[in-house]
Write a protein that holds these residues in place. Sequence first.
Motif, short mmCIF file in Angstrom:
data_model
loop_
_atom_site.label_atom_id
_atom_site.label_comp_id
_atom_site.label_asym_id
_atom_site.label_seq_id
_atom_site.Cartn_x
_atom_site.Cartn_y
_atom_site.Cartn_z
N MET A 86 26.35 9.99 -37.79
CA MET A 86 26.36 10.99 -36.72
C MET A 86 26.43 10.30 -35.37
O MET A 86 27.21 10.68 -34.50
N GLY A 87 25.62 9.24 -35.20
CA GLY A 87 25.61 8.51 -33.93
C GLY A 87 26.97 7.91 -33.64
O GLY A 87 27.48 7.99 -32.52
N MET A 88 27.60 7.33 -34.66
CA MET A 88 28.92 6.73 -34.48
C MET A 88 29.94 7.79 -34.10
O MET A 88 30.75 7.60 -33.18
N ALA A 89 29.88 8.93 -34.79
CA ALA A 89 30.83 10.01 -34.50
C ALA A 89 30.64 10.51 -33.08
O ALA A 89 31.61 10.74 -32.34
N VAL A 90 29.37 10.66 -32.65
CA VAL A 90 29.10 11.14 -31.29
C VAL A 90 29.62 10.13 -30.28
O VAL A 90 30.24 10.50 -29.27
N THR A 91 29.39 8.84 -30.52
CA THR A 91 29.87 7.80 -29.60
C THR A 91 31.38 7.89 -29.43
O THR A 91 31.91 7.88 -28.32
N PHE A 92 32.05 8.03 -30.56
CA PHE A 92 33.51 8.12 -30.54
C PHE A 92 33.97 9.34 -29.75
O PHE A 92 34.83 9.23 -28.86
N VAL A 93 33.37 10.49 -30.04
CA VAL A 93 33.79 11.71 -29.35
C VAL A 93 33.46 11.63 -27.86
O VAL A 93 34.24 12.06 -27.01
N MET A 94 32.32 11.01 -27.51
CA MET A 94 31.96 10.86 -26.10
C MET A 94 33.01 10.04 -25.37
O MET A 94 33.42 10.39 -24.25
N LEU A 95 33.46 8.95 -25.99
CA LEU A 95 34.46 8.10 -25.35
C LEU A 95 35.75 8.87 -25.11
O LEU A 95 36.29 8.88 -24.00
N VAL A 96 36.21 9.56 -26.17
CA VAL A 96 37.48 10.29 -26.04
C VAL A 96 37.34 11.41 -25.03
O VAL A 96 38.22 11.63 -24.19
N ALA A 97 36.20 12.10 -25.08
CA ALA A 97 36.01 13.24 -24.18
C ALA A 97 35.92 12.78 -22.74
O ALA A 97 36.45 13.43 -21.84
N SER A 98 35.25 11.62 -22.51
CA SER A 98 35.16 11.12 -21.14
C SER A 98 36.53 10.79 -20.59
O SER A 98 36.85 11.12 -19.44
#
Lengths: 191, 279
Positions: free
Chosen positions: A41-53
């Motif tokens: 979950m943490g990895m997925a959130v990190t990934f989505v945060m990067l793309v979303a930013s």
Amino acid sequence: MSELIVILLSMALINNIILVRYLGLCPFLGVSRELKPSFSMGMAVTFVMLVASLATWVINHYVLIRFNIEYMYIIVFILVIASLVQVIELFIKKTNFALYSAFGIYLPLITTNCAVLGVTIINMMENYTLLASLVSALGSGLGFTLVMAVMAGIREKLDLADAPKSMRGAPVALITATLLGLAFFGFSGIV
Amino acid sequence: MTHIAALAGIALACGLIIYLVFVKVPQKVKGLEKTEQINAILPGANCGACGQPGCFAYAQALSQQPDLVTRSPCSMTLNDPERVAQLEKALGVTLDASELSRKAVIHCAGNSEVICEYSGAMTCKAAAQILGGYKRCPYACMGLGDCAAVCPQDAISIDPDKNIALVDQSRCTGCGLCVAECPHNLIELVPAGTKIVLLCSYRPLRDIPGREKCELGCIRCRKCLKACEHDAMEWNKEQGIVQIIQDKCTQCHKCIEACERRGLIDLSKAHEEDPVRAE
């Protein structure tokens, strides 16, 4: 360079997205029962945060500010992040099924997570450059993963502990979260 | 004006990108055709009643081991003959839908008298904590709707007059989520082909002194047993209740007519002949 390190550390530890800013509490309590899923979950959130930013920075600078409609940032950001995650999910489902299985149900779950939206809005409020936004997203994601993993580790041990019956499950998890939050307040004032 | 145009533009662009990825990106992953095919047959409700985290995961499991369909069936699929036929074709197995498909039945006619005023949390689970509920019968449906709250089909409604839960059998897909919710264990999943059901859970073997059944409760008179001309009823000595052998039942309704307490109903006509509504 030192500025970027300060941003990274401050987003990961000092202003931790879960324990200091109180964002993303739903996965923090919902998915932190076992170490492995919470790490995914943490990895997925990190990934989505990067793309979303990345996406929201572009949208903010080239659409919102240009047309003078910054006040619509919340609805636009939600729209952009949600469709972006959908595109990514669709794309990896078609091209890399192993990755899709690894992300599993987490990717659609975090589509409208407040932690992801929160990071993009913080980036906007702080007027970060593109690079600084990405670093801040990375820091937030790492901080999120760290707290999720720590919490899951503690909860795995807690399941075996002999807690009073009325305290088992959610109550003791919330008390653990409080103590964890207090521990993270020890970082405040470092930078 | 610009803000509307800009927002519409962003939304359109987002939609267009999703569409393009959906149509243009080639399906590189092989070996998923069967999963996709099965997934298209499944209802897509992601209710989790089959034990898998979602319909796609269930389809994936089915494509690898087709016999899973009998061990942990998807009741929503089994209630639709068209879907059953498609699934049989896709998996290469034959399914007896009436054997696997289930319907939820609430074993209470709901005539029990309210003996005290309850003003706590409005859930059955909370109400059952205090003296086993606020109705005279300790096995009464309290009608606070714990079962209705979890029903993914909205098949359970609360009768406002009698204050009991009623299952709309045409909507019920037999997922079984409600069974675990009832603190009085009144809900049972019966085979979809079930004809006659007894609407009472008060069993003499678990009698509680001072807590009586209502005037619709089964009094073990066994009149239904004698009325049956097809040997479709037998007495279960262990549980002290009448049991209906559904294979032998011809739905002649002799038992329903014989029952003075109106405790038996025909499940297929549950809504027309509801003992609660008929009053």
